[in-house]
Design an enzyme around this catalytic site. Structure first.
Site, PDB file in Angstrom:
ATOM      1  N   LYS A 166      97.347  63.775 136.713  1.00  9.49           N
ATOM      2  CA  LYS A 166      97.684  65.082 137.295  1.00  9.49           C
ATOM      3  C   LYS A 166      96.743  65.410 138.442  1.00  9.49           C
ATOM      4  CE  LYS A 166      99.752  66.608 133.017  1.00  9.49           C
ATOM      5  NZ  LYS A 166      99.582  67.096 131.670  1.00  9.49           N
ATOM      6  N   GLN A 224      95.893  70.952 128.255  1.00  5.76           N
ATOM      7  CA  GLN A 224      96.451  69.663 127.833  1.00  5.76           C
ATOM      8  C   GLN A 224      96.647  69.640 126.311  1.00  5.76           C
ATOM      9  OE1 GLN A 224      97.424  67.060 129.946  1.00  5.76           O
ATOM     10  NE2 GLN A 224      98.296  66.237 128.072  1.00  5.76           N
ATOM     11  N   ASP A 280     103.535  74.876 133.023  1.00  5.81           N
ATOM     12  CA  ASP A 280     104.140  73.942 132.064  1.00  5.81           C
ATOM     13  C   ASP A 280     105.501  74.459 131.585  1.00  5.81           C
ATOM     14  OD1 ASP A 280     103.027  71.514 131.424  1.00  5.81           O
ATOM     15  OD2 ASP A 280     101.564  72.328 130.009  1.00  5.81           O
TER      16      ASP A 280
END
Ligand code: NAP
Length: 287
Positions: free
Chosen positions: A53, A97, A120
């Protein structure tokens, strides 16, 4: 029939090149899209996703900040940190995460992130917006899958989409996005009976189970579009999907490989969402 392979890696690269141009124009206007990624613990797979990322963020010019915290971080400390980031103007996207250590309540963390910075697309407000057909941050893997099919001008309307797997991050939201595209959607999961019957009926088959070669070409309908979301590490260290690529390729019209399929699109849609958030925060429609 031999399927055309949809390389997510190629589409991801061309989308990232476009984003790079867009971000450089935003920077000229003084807007720097900012993404903060929080990593708790030392899980090697999580570390590798986070690195991917960051690398992709750097490429397109998104300002990416990684906050690494020890496995023992108390839940309250994480929630306080999220609260600070929610207030910080230079941060347009916050990503924690997953998975998190057992002592931290994942849902509490997801809901602590401001819906405006939830790149997200996991916050209940954004999920609700997606379910009611409104524009929002769509979850990255499902959104990437839709982009892959659209890139090949695959028509979704009226098609029977069968999804194997019903997780909150892949199965359920990809079904919702397909429904929003006027597909007819069937979900299969570990309690589904006669799964072969559903696989045989699928015009679009999406497999997100996490089991090597869970589906092979035997039951796939001639001409189906097969999207393999699974990422499984096999004994020799290489990665395989949930679909037996070689046998499925003989039946499908389109198929995605693993690796170089869905994976690169997930990160790309995260960047897309971060740039979208930065534009929204600065009231910019087009650059
Ligand atoms: P997950 O949360 O473990 O969900 C797996 C789903 O598969 C569940 O809904 C489960 O059903 C279903 N399932 C398990 N065994 C089954 C069986 N025998 N028959 C039918 N259904 C079965 O997994 P996930 O997070 O959705 O991820 C799925 C795979 O995609 C994993 O390999 C993951 O690594 C990969 N993935 C890839 C990306 C990417 O960017 N490429 C992103 C996310 C995930 P129940 O609900 O009934 O238990």
């Amino acid at each position: 029939m031999t399927a055309e392979v949809i390389y997510g890696s190629e589409l991801a690269q061309s989308m990232r090149d476009q984003m790079k141009d867009e971000v450089s124009k935003l920077r000229e206007k003084g807007v720097v899209p900012g993404l903060t990624v929080i990593l708790i613990g030392e899980d090697p797979a999580s570390k590798s996703y986070v690195l991917g990322k960051q690398k992709a963020s750097n490429y397109v010019g998104v300002d990416s900040d990684l906050i690494s915290l020890p496995e023992s971080t108390p839940e309250k400390e994480l929630l306080d940190l999220i609260d600070q980031l929610n207030q910080k103007e230079s941060v347009h996207g916050i990503l924690v995460q997953l998975p998190l250590p057992d002592h931290i309540d994942e849902q509490k963390v997801i809901e602590a992130i401001s819906a405006e910075k939830d790149v997200d697309g996991f916050h209940p407000i954004n999920i609700g917006r997606m379910m009611t057909g409104k524009d929002t941050f769509f979850p990255c893997t499902p959104y990437g899958i839709i982009q892959m099919m659209k890139s090949k001008e695959i028509s979704l309307e009226g098609k029977h989409a069968v999804i194997i797997g019903r997780s909150n991050i892949v199965g359920k939201p990809v079904g919702q996005l397909l429904l929003n595209e006027n597909a007819t959607v069937t979900y299969c999961h570990s309690r589904t009976k006669d799964m072969e019957k559903f696989i045989q009926e699928a015009d679009i088959l999406i497999v997100a189970v996490g089991k090597t070669h869970f589906v092979n070409g035997d039951h796939i309908k001639e001409g189906a579009v097969v999207i393999d979301v699974g990422v499984n590490r096999v004994e020799d260290g290489s990665l395989t999907g949930d679909v037996d690529f070689e046998s499925a390729k003989q039946k499908a019209s389109y198929i995605t490989p693993v690796p170089k399929g869905v994976g690169p699109m997930t990160i790309t849609m995260l960047l897309h969402n971060t740039i979208k958030s930065a534009k929204k925060a600065n009231d910019i429609q087009n650059v």
